[in-house]
Design a protein around this motif. Structure first.
Motif, PDB file in Angstrom:
ATOM      1  N   GLU A 237      10.494  -6.672  58.804  1.00 29.23           N
ATOM      2  CA  GLU A 237      10.920  -6.199  60.127  1.00 29.23           C
ATOM      3  C   GLU A 237       9.729  -5.774  60.968  1.00 29.23           C
ATOM      4  O   GLU A 237       9.818  -5.714  62.200  1.00 29.23           O
ATOM      5  N   ILE A 238       8.627  -5.434  60.309  1.00 30.46           N
ATOM      6  CA  ILE A 238       7.438  -4.939  61.004  1.00 30.46           C
ATOM      7  C   ILE A 238       6.546  -6.136  61.318  1.00 30.46           C
ATOM      8  O   ILE A 238       5.957  -6.740  60.422  1.00 30.46           O
ATOM      9  N   GLY A 239       6.429  -6.454  62.599  1.00 28.71           N
ATOM     10  CA  GLY A 239       5.776  -7.684  63.017  1.00 28.71           C
ATOM     11  C   GLY A 239       4.377  -7.884  62.481  1.00 28.71           C
ATOM     12  O   GLY A 239       4.028  -8.980  62.015  1.00 28.71           O
ATOM     13  N   TYR A 240       3.552  -6.851  62.536  1.00 31.40           N
ATOM     14  CA  TYR A 240       2.157  -7.065  62.124  1.00 31.40           C
ATOM     15  C   TYR A 240       2.013  -7.252  60.613  1.00 31.40           C
ATOM     16  O   TYR A 240       1.053  -7.876  60.152  1.00 31.40           O
ATOM     17  N   ILE A 241       2.961  -6.752  59.832  1.00 30.14           N
ATOM     18  CA  ILE A 241       2.915  -6.992  58.379  1.00 30.14           C
ATOM     19  C   ILE A 241       3.163  -8.473  58.101  1.00 30.14           C
ATOM     20  O   ILE A 241       2.421  -9.117  57.342  1.00 30.14           O
ATOM     21  N   LYS A 242       4.190  -9.020  58.721  1.00 26.07           N
ATOM     22  CA  LYS A 242       4.521 -10.439  58.541  1.00 26.07           C
ATOM     23  C   LYS A 242       3.375 -11.327  59.018  1.00 26.07           C
ATOM     24  O   LYS A 242       2.974 -12.284  58.337  1.00 26.07           O
ATOM     25  N   LEU A 243       2.808 -11.019  60.182  1.00 23.52           N
ATOM     26  CA  LEU A 243       1.725 -11.825  60.739  1.00 23.52           C
ATOM     27  C   LEU A 243       0.467 -11.749  59.875  1.00 23.52           C
ATOM     28  O   LEU A 243      -0.211 -12.758  59.661  1.00 23.52           O
ATOM     29  N   ALA A 244       0.140 -10.552  59.391  1.00 23.45           N
ATOM     30  CA  ALA A 244      -1.053 -10.396  58.549  1.00 23.45           C
ATOM     31  C   ALA A 244      -0.909 -11.195  57.257  1.00 23.45           C
ATOM     32  O   ALA A 244      -1.877 -11.793  56.773  1.00 23.45           O
ATOM     33  N   GLU A 245       0.290 -11.219  56.690  1.00 23.65           N
ATOM     34  CA  GLU A 245       0.516 -12.028  55.496  1.00 23.65           C
ATOM     35  C   GLU A 245       0.318 -13.507  55.820  1.00 23.65           C
ATOM     36  O   GLU A 245      -0.320 -14.243  55.055  1.00 23.65           O
ATOM     37  N   GLU A 246       0.825 -13.952  56.954  1.00 21.33           N
ATOM     38  CA  GLU A 246       0.675 -15.353  57.351  1.00 21.33           C
ATOM     39  C   GLU A 246      -0.785 -15.728  57.566  1.00 21.33           C
ATOM     40  O   GLU A 246      -1.184 -16.882  57.339  1.00 21.33           O
ATOM     41  N   LEU A 247      -1.608 -14.762  57.987  1.00 20.64           N
ATOM     42  CA  LEU A 247      -3.032 -15.004  58.199  1.00 20.64           C
ATOM     43  C   LEU A 247      -3.840 -14.961  56.898  1.00 20.64           C
ATOM     44  O   LEU A 247      -5.045 -15.204  56.907  1.00 20.64           O
ATOM     45  N   GLY A 248      -3.191 -14.621  55.791  1.00 17.82           N
ATOM     46  CA  GLY A 248      -3.879 -14.574  54.512  1.00 17.82           C
ATOM     47  C   GLY A 248      -4.594 -13.271  54.227  1.00 17.82           C
ATOM     48  O   GLY A 248      -5.413 -13.190  53.303  1.00 17.82           O
ATOM     49  N   VAL A 249      -4.284 -12.217  55.009  1.00 21.82           N
ATOM     50  CA  VAL A 249      -4.918 -10.916  54.776  1.00 21.82           C
ATOM     51  C   VAL A 249      -4.461 -10.322  53.448  1.00 21.82           C
ATOM     52  O   VAL A 249      -5.227  -9.651  52.743  1.00 21.82           O
ATOM     53  N   GLY A 250      -3.211 -10.559  53.082  1.00 20.71           N
ATOM     54  CA  GLY A 250      -2.662 -10.024  51.840  1.00 20.71           C
ATOM     55  C   GLY A 250      -1.222 -10.461  51.672  1.00 20.71           C
ATOM     56  O   GLY A 250      -0.731 -11.339  52.398  1.00 20.71           O
ATOM     57  N   SER A 251      -0.541  -9.836  50.734  1.00 17.30           N
ATOM     58  CA  SER A 251       0.848 -10.195  50.428  1.00 17.30           C
ATOM     59  C   SER A 251       1.776  -9.018  50.690  1.00 17.30           C
ATOM     60  O   SER A 251       1.488  -7.892  50.297  1.00 17.30           O
ATOM     61  N   ALA A 252       2.914  -9.310  51.331  1.00 16.08           N
ATOM     62  CA  ALA A 252       3.940  -8.285  51.558  1.00 16.08           C
ATOM     63  C   ALA A 252       5.058  -8.376  50.541  1.00 16.08           C
ATOM     64  O   ALA A 252       6.109  -7.753  50.709  1.00 16.08           O
ATOM     65  N   ASN A 253       4.838  -9.127  49.472  1.00 13.30           N
ATOM     66  CA  ASN A 253       5.881  -9.360  48.473  1.00 13.30           C
ATOM     67  C   ASN A 253       5.976  -8.163  47.524  1.00 13.30           C
ATOM     68  O   ASN A 253       5.524  -8.207  46.382  1.00 13.30           O
ATOM     69  N   LEU A 254       6.579  -7.103  48.010  1.00 13.35           N
ATOM     70  CA  LEU A 254       6.689  -5.863  47.248  1.00 13.35           C
ATOM     71  C   LEU A 254       7.480  -6.030  45.943  1.00 13.35           C
ATOM     72  O   LEU A 254       7.084  -5.457  44.915  1.00 13.35           O
ATOM     73  N   PRO A 255       8.571  -6.811  45.918  1.00 12.93           N
ATOM     74  CA  PRO A 255       9.305  -6.964  44.646  1.00 12.93           C
ATOM     75  C   PRO A 255       8.471  -7.568  43.521  1.00 12.93           C
ATOM     76  O   PRO A 255       8.749  -7.325  42.344  1.00 12.93           O
ATOM     77  N   GLU A 256       7.452  -8.362  43.863  1.00 12.88           N
ATOM     78  CA  GLU A 256       6.615  -8.976  42.835  1.00 12.88           C
ATOM     79  C   GLU A 256       5.387  -8.144  42.494  1.00 12.88           C
ATOM     80  O   GLU A 256       4.610  -8.504  41.606  1.00 12.88           O
TER      81      GLU A 256
END
Length: 363
Positions: A237-256
């Motif tokens: 839901e947080i735009g910059y988290i999704k975008l940063a993941e798409e840019l390869g900064v890191g992963s937002a996959n908290l369940p994993e």
């Protein structure tokens, strides 16, 4: 520690709990001898950490002691407050002048720095030259809300490393996209999050929620996914988290991810002077609740209020705390201590998003 790991601990004795966290993370081993280590707190305004906006100097003191005890002496605290405030005033009001004098660690105001323009995704931004010279950057955000981006954490904290003109520019671009691209240009090597006391929904403080928690990680996107989840949001839901993941900064996959808790919370929830928190607390009947459990419930209720869902609840209807152990009665119980209530969500503590889903289904 690995990038897909997060370490979390709870308590009120800040210095030993932070040092234990850093030892477990083996932070010192990942830093080259003689490296210039930059420490970037969140001092957006000149207000003490108890108001929920700024990084606790106790956490930074523990970090400095840990680093110095492990042979890392080349340290620097750098920050640039928001355009409406003075960094120097923030250094003093937030306890960092005293910190600097005690440990011999210099303070650097990025507002007075020179800047180099760099580009990412077609966006040009002015980056602090001092930040670019740092060999190892430790990001020290506060887990708190934000009036525009809903949450603020590690990714957004790097705004203190750009010029004031660039901060204005970020707002004209809607914050999310430039924040993500900023993190593609400046690498954060380690994140130590102040989740002792963060504001419910405003980056400048005033509605503090006591959580008595500190956490750390190496991936700023994963850290911010945890922060979003802890405040009752889906990280995507947080735009910059999704975008940063798409840019390869890191992963937002908290369940994993691997989230390890060193010490569970046993501290008692504290009453707050915040008017907004007090309004939410009217729906709660609290008896010896732990800080983390109570804070997660407050965050869940705040999200429910955002959805106009509080009307389905009665004042004092939600029971929480150790005082409800072995109590059997009708009502809503939060956490394993209130397992005897007719409607209950378990956990120790249950996460804010879990509580929110539970309350939504009930409504």
């Amino acid at each position: 520690m690995r990038k897909e790991e997060l370490l979390v601990t709870y308590g009120e004795d800040v210095k030993p709990m932070v040092k234990e966290l850093l030892e477990k993370a083996r932070l010192a081993e990942g830093i080259q001898p003689g490296a210039l280590i930059g420490m970037k707190p969140n001092l957006v305004v000149a207000r003490p950490c108890q108001e929920g906006a700024t990084t606790s100097p106790e956490i930074v003191a523990a970090l400095i002691e840990y680093l110095q005890e492990n042979g890392h002496k080349n340290l620097l605290i750098l920050e640039g407050s928001w355009i409406g405030d003075s960094t120097r005033r923030a250094f003093k009001a937030c306890g960092y002048e005293a910190l600097s004098q005690k440990y011999g660690v210099p303070l650097f105001d990025t507002k007075g720095d020179t800047f180099t323009a760099k580009q990412s995704g077609g966006i040009s931004m002015e980056l602090s030259d001092k930040t670019l010279t740092v060999d190892f950057l430790i990001n020290l955000p506060v887990l708190k809300g934000h009036c525009q981006t809903q949450v603020t954490g590690a990714l957004k904290n790097l705004k203190g490393c750009i010029s004031d003109a660039e901060k204005r520019h970020f707002h004209t671009l809607g914050l999310h996209k430039p924040i993500a691209h900023l993190n593609a240009l400046i690498k954060t090597d380690f994140i130590l999050v102040d989740s002792l006391c963060g504001d419910l929904d405003f980056e400048e403080g005033g509605n503090p929620v006591r959580m008595n928690r500190v956490l750390c990680g190496r991936d700023p996107v994963l850290v911010d996914a945890y922060i979003a989840d802890a405040m009752g949001y889906d990280p995507y839901e947080i735009g910059y988290i999704k975008l940063a993941e798409e840019l390869g900064v890191g992963s937002a996959n908290l369940p994993e991810a691997t989230v390890m808790t060193l010490r569970k919370d046993t501290t008692k929830a504290q009453k707050t002077s915040s008017r907004k928190v007090q309004q939410l607390a009217k729906y709660i009947e609290e008896k010896d609740a732990c800080s983390a459990c109570y804070a997660n419930l407050i965050h869940a209720l705040a999200r429910l209020e955002d959805e106009s869902g509080l009307h389905a609840l009665k004042q004092g209807e939600i029971c929480i705390g150790q005082g409800y152990r072995d109590v059997q009665k009708n009502g809503i119980g939060i956490g394993k201590c209130a397992a005897g209530l007719s409607q209950n969500i378990g956990g120790c503590p249950p996460a804010a998003r879990q509580i929110l889903e539970f309350l939504r289904k009930r409504g």
